[in-house]
Design an enzyme around this catalytic site. Structure first.
Site, PDB file in Angstrom:
ATOM      1  N   LEU A   1      -6.411   5.716   6.647  1.00 49.61           N
ATOM      2  CA  LEU A   1      -5.957   6.097   7.919  1.00 49.61           C
ATOM      3  C   LEU A   1      -6.090   7.531   8.519  1.00 49.61           C
ATOM      4  O   LEU A   1      -6.691   8.328   7.590  1.00 49.61           O
ATOM      5  CB  LEU A   1      -4.255   5.913   7.823  1.00 49.61           C
ATOM      6  CG  LEU A   1      -3.715   4.525   7.077  1.00 49.61           C
ATOM      7  CD1 LEU A   1      -2.328   4.504   7.174  1.00 49.61           C
ATOM      8  CD2 LEU A   1      -4.299   3.545   8.363  1.00 49.61           C
TER       9      LEU A   1
ATOM     10  N   ASP B   1       6.935  -3.390  -6.569  1.00 54.54           N
ATOM     11  CA  ASP B   1       6.986  -1.826  -6.393  1.00 54.54           C
ATOM     12  C   ASP B   1       6.879  -1.063  -5.038  1.00 54.54           C
ATOM     13  O   ASP B   1       6.306  -0.165  -4.892  1.00 54.54           O
ATOM     14  CB  ASP B   1       5.614  -1.462  -7.243  1.00 54.54           C
ATOM     15  CG  ASP B   1       5.341   0.110  -7.771  1.00 54.54           C
ATOM     16  OD1 ASP B   1       6.672   0.427  -7.961  1.00 54.54           O
ATOM     17  OD2 ASP B   1       4.480   0.651  -7.533  1.00 54.54           O
TER      18      ASP B   1
END
Length: 408
Positions: free
Chosen positions: A211, A277
């Site tokens: 990103l 998770d």
């Protein structure tokens, strides 16, 4: 022009060489500029396919540890790191046109299931789970997973020979079978017996597009209200209190807006993949309280096709709320002509490492989808459709007082 200038300055900050020209048509730049409040990329974006192709074909020009592994070595500021693990090897590979991707090598064969005795926080990270999560996220029309593609990497030519990191160079060795191997440098499972090896040089793995940097596109990292206990005993409140969502609803920013609905979206996505998770989530600050949640780090998904971990759906089953657009998409993917497993199978055939998932994992998606729809039906039977199904076609505006809290 201003955004291009900022991009050039940011990308050249750490470069010792002369600044390189930035091509406006570069797929990485076009991907970053295409991020909006609706998702990481538009529907049917041609840029995404070009970015996937570039990550799969461009030669690497440098390789290095990721920031969280550097944090464990004391080589970088840890303030932006949520939970440096370093247990699982991942590398940052750079390409031409300032391209950068996270490489996760193959650690587990596709037909292997996670052992029943494994806790979720010591599970393997699977490169094919990262690839499959991107395709599933796109099929669900969330568009919150960065573009990810599989690739065969020559660990000698494309990592060892291009890295300038002496620590990374030092962990390469040749195995007794004459394969080139390397391992992570960290306090935990980072020894030669946990190394990954080429055959003798080629190793398959996933590449996830980076990103924009935090300087260009700041992000918040926020603990998941339904975080699990990361110990061998003990439970979080949501695991023992079926009315836990009532408490969450009273807390800003879950008391108004779309944040809680986005949490439910994330839980549905994680349940389909089997990922337990999700301890934190991230979001761009630019889009405010109702911005979308980034679905990052999906490598612990698709571990057990024979088990459906319904506790992942706690945000949906406890809060009994879901976006109308999400529900409509799920109902469509439950129809025989648009069956989720079939759509996923076809989508994953586009990846260079196909088949990415085994058939039992694909069929598990259909089974889990039915469990999600059944959970929604139970909620509607209890509270009524008007209460459970939220119309998300309009974006609610947070009160000014709440927005001031976030700015502070």
């Amino acid at each position: 022009s201003r955004r291009h200038k900022l991009y050039r300055e940011e990308l050249n900050l750490t470069s010792p060489a002369a600044p390189l020209p930035l091509r406006p048509e570069a797929s990485w730049l076009q991907f970053h500029l295409g991020i909006s409040r609706d998702g990481l990329y538009p529907r049917s974006s041609p840029i995404v396919n070009r970015l996937l192709r570039d990550m799969q074909q461009f030669p690497t020009i440098s390789a290095d540890y990721s920031q969280d592994e550097k944090a464990l070595l004391g080589a970088c500021d840890c303030s932006q790191i949520v939970k440096p693990s370093g247990v699982h090897l991942k590398l940052v590979l750079r390409f031409q046109d300032f391209g950068k991707a996270m490489f996760k090598p193959m650690r587990q064969k596709r037909e292997e299931e996670t052992p029943e005795d494994f806790f979720y926080f010591v599970d393997f990270q699977r490169h094919n789970a990262e690839i499959a999560a991107f395709h599933l996220d796109r099929i669900l029309d969330f568009r919150r997973v960065p573009p990810t593609v599989g690739r065969w990497i020559n660990v000698t030519r494309e990592i060892l020979e291009v890295t300038k990191n002496e620590v990374l160079q030092s962990v390469f060795f040749v195995s007794p079978a004459s394969n080139v191997c390397f391992f992570a440098k960290c306090p935990y499972m980072c020894k030669t017996e946990y190394a990954v090896c080429g055959n003798p040089h080629l190793l398959e793995g996933s590449l996830s597009a980076f990103l924009p940097s935090l300087n260009l596109a700041p992000r918040l990292s926020i603990p998941n209200p339904w975080i699990r206990s990361y110990s061998f005993d003990g439970k979080e409140e949501w695991e023992v209190n079926p009315l836990y969502c009532n408490t969450v609803r009273e807390i800003y920013p879950y008391s108004n807006g779309n944040r809680l609905l986005n949490i439910v979206d994330m839980a549905i996505f994680d349940f389909l993949t089997g990922n337990m998770d999700r301890h934190h989530y991230e979001m761009f600050t630019k889009f405010g309280d109702d911005g979308f949640l980034l679905h990052l780090d999906n490598a612990r998904g698709f571990g057990r096709h024979s088990h459906d971990e319904t506790s992942i759906l706690a945000p949906l089953s406890q809060c009994c709320i879901v976006k109308r657009t999400t529900l409509l998409r799920l109902q469509l993917l439950a129809e025989p002509e648009y069956r989720l497993s079939d759509v996923m199978r076809e989508s994953l055939l586009q990846d260079p490492l196909a088949p990415v998932l085994t058939e039992p994992h694909l069929l598990a998606l259909d089974r889990r989808l039915q469990l999600i729809l059944e959970a929604v039906r139970k909620c509607i039977d209890t509270y009524g459709e008007a209460t459970v199904v939220a119309n998300d076609t309009t974006q609610p505006q947070a009160p000014a007082s709440d927005r001031a809290k976030l700015d502070t």
